[in-house]
Design a protein around this motif. Structure first.
Motif, PDB file in Angstrom:
ATOM      1  N   GLU A  17       0.852  -1.191   0.000  1.00 57.81           N
ATOM      2  CA  GLU A  17       0.000   0.000   0.000  1.00 57.81           C
ATOM      3  C   GLU A  17       0.882   1.233   0.000  1.00 57.81           C
ATOM      4  O   GLU A  17       1.787   1.360   0.820  1.00 57.81           O
ATOM      5  CB  GLU A  17      -0.888   0.025   1.248  1.00 57.81           C
ATOM      6  CG  GLU A  17      -1.955  -1.026   1.263  1.00 57.81           C
ATOM      7  CD  GLU A  17      -2.782  -0.976   2.550  1.00 57.81           C
ATOM      8  OE1 GLU A  17      -2.649  -0.008   3.326  1.00 57.81           O
ATOM      9  OE2 GLU A  17      -3.533  -1.930   2.762  1.00 57.81           O
TER      10      GLU A  17
ATOM     11  N   ASP B 299       2.037   4.820   0.817  1.00 53.67           N
ATOM     12  CA  ASP B 299       1.885   5.778   1.905  1.00 53.67           C
ATOM     13  C   ASP B 299       3.213   6.525   1.992  1.00 53.67           C
ATOM     14  O   ASP B 299       4.230   6.072   1.456  1.00 53.67           O
ATOM     15  CB  ASP B 299       1.590   5.047   3.217  1.00 53.67           C
ATOM     16  CG  ASP B 299       1.047   5.971   4.301  1.00 53.67           C
ATOM     17  OD1 ASP B 299       0.757   7.146   3.999  1.00 53.67           O
ATOM     18  OD2 ASP B 299       0.921   5.512   5.441  1.00 53.67           O
TER      19      ASP B 299
ATOM     20  N   TYR C 106       6.527   4.705   2.882  1.00 60.89           N
ATOM     21  CA  TYR C 106       6.240   3.263   2.938  1.00 60.89           C
ATOM     22  C   TYR C 106       7.431   2.440   2.470  1.00 60.89           C
ATOM     23  O   TYR C 106       7.651   1.337   2.958  1.00 60.89           O
ATOM     24  CB  TYR C 106       4.978   2.921   2.139  1.00 60.89           C
ATOM     25  CG  TYR C 106       5.180   2.746   0.643  1.00 60.89           C
ATOM     26  CD1 TYR C 106       5.122   1.497   0.066  1.00 60.89           C
ATOM     27  CD2 TYR C 106       5.417   3.834  -0.181  1.00 60.89           C
ATOM     28  CE1 TYR C 106       5.287   1.319  -1.297  1.00 60.89           C
ATOM     29  CE2 TYR C 106       5.578   3.679  -1.535  1.00 60.89           C
ATOM     30  CZ  TYR C 106       5.517   2.429  -2.097  1.00 60.89           C
ATOM     31  OH  TYR C 106       5.679   2.263  -3.440  1.00 60.89           O
TER      32      TYR C 106
ATOM     33  N   GLU D 135       0.994  -3.690   5.475  1.00 62.30           N
ATOM     34  CA  GLU D 135       1.044  -2.894   4.250  1.00 62.30           C
ATOM     35  C   GLU D 135       1.202  -3.730   2.977  1.00 62.30           C
ATOM     36  O   GLU D 135       1.038  -3.214   1.871  1.00 62.30           O
ATOM     37  CB  GLU D 135       2.211  -1.891   4.320  1.00 62.30           C
ATOM     38  CG  GLU D 135       2.115  -0.903   5.451  1.00 62.30           C
ATOM     39  CD  GLU D 135       2.735  -1.386   6.768  1.00 62.30           C
ATOM     40  OE1 GLU D 135       2.874  -0.555   7.677  1.00 62.30           O
ATOM     41  OE2 GLU D 135       3.070  -2.599   6.886  1.00 62.30           O
TER      42      GLU D 135
ATOM     43  N   VAL E 217       0.109  -5.899   0.125  1.00 58.50           N
ATOM     44  CA  VAL E 217      -1.158  -6.182  -0.546  1.00 58.50           C
ATOM     45  C   VAL E 217      -1.105  -7.546  -1.227  1.00 58.50           C
ATOM     46  O   VAL E 217      -2.048  -8.333  -1.139  1.00 58.50           O
ATOM     47  CB  VAL E 217      -1.464  -5.085  -1.592  1.00 58.50           C
ATOM     48  CG1 VAL E 217      -2.717  -5.414  -2.388  1.00 58.50           C
ATOM     49  CG2 VAL E 217      -1.571  -3.722  -0.928  1.00 58.50           C
TER      50      VAL E 217
END
Length: 163
Positions: free
Chosen positions: A72, A74, A77, A127, A129
């Motif tokens: 994900e 961010d 990240y 985080e 996916v």
């Protein structure tokens, strides 16, 4: 392979040297034992050269897994997820990449149980996916020293540009 030999190999990797003095100080294993064990590891083909390149297959780490990880997006990240991936046991390379794949992760493992644990560890990272893992069937090239991939003249031309 016993615990002392493994402790010596880990010390070499940690210290970046095969010095019996430094390995002995780091591990508490007598210097003469360290010297003897290193000689035996070379004779057995586990330590391949004076730079202490290790034959992972002879240590039982014969499965190489290459995993593409989608995470994900961010702020920061790449640092946070990258560090979590790097902490997983057996993972020795993590690359943050551009394109559809966020990370490429390379792990060397001993068997199916370790592969299952690796995939489970990826899935535990909130985080993450999706992952896609491939087993390496045969290693065609694994050069641990990238300078060996270049001609001398190329390296000279590259470094001259740095001056």
């Amino acid at each position: 392979m016993d615990e002392r030999s493994i402790r010596i190999l880990q010390a070499i990797a940690t210290l970046g040297t095969g010095s019996p003095d430094e390995i002995s100080a780091h591990t508490g294993i007598p210097k003469s034992t360290v010297h003897y064990r290193i000689t035996k590891l070379k004779e057995e083909g586990i330590v391949l050269d004076d730079l202490f390149t290790i034959d992972l297959e002879k240590l039982g780490l014969e499965i190489t897994i290459i995993t593409e990880v989608i995470a994900e997006y961010d702020e920061q990240y790449h640092t946070q997820v990258g560090e979590k991936l790097a902490e997983i046991e057996g993972v020795n390379q993590v690359y943050f990449t551009m394109g559809e794949t966020d990370f490429v992760v390379i792990a060397h493992l001993a068997g199916r149980e370790m592969v299952h644990r690796l995939i489970s560890d990826y899935e535990r990272i909130n985080e993450v996916v999706r992952t896609s893992s491939q087993f390496v069937v045969e290693t065609v090239k694994d050069e641990p020293h990238p300078l060996n991939d270049f001609e001398f003249e190329t390296l000279v031309a590259t470094t001259v540009d740095l001056d």
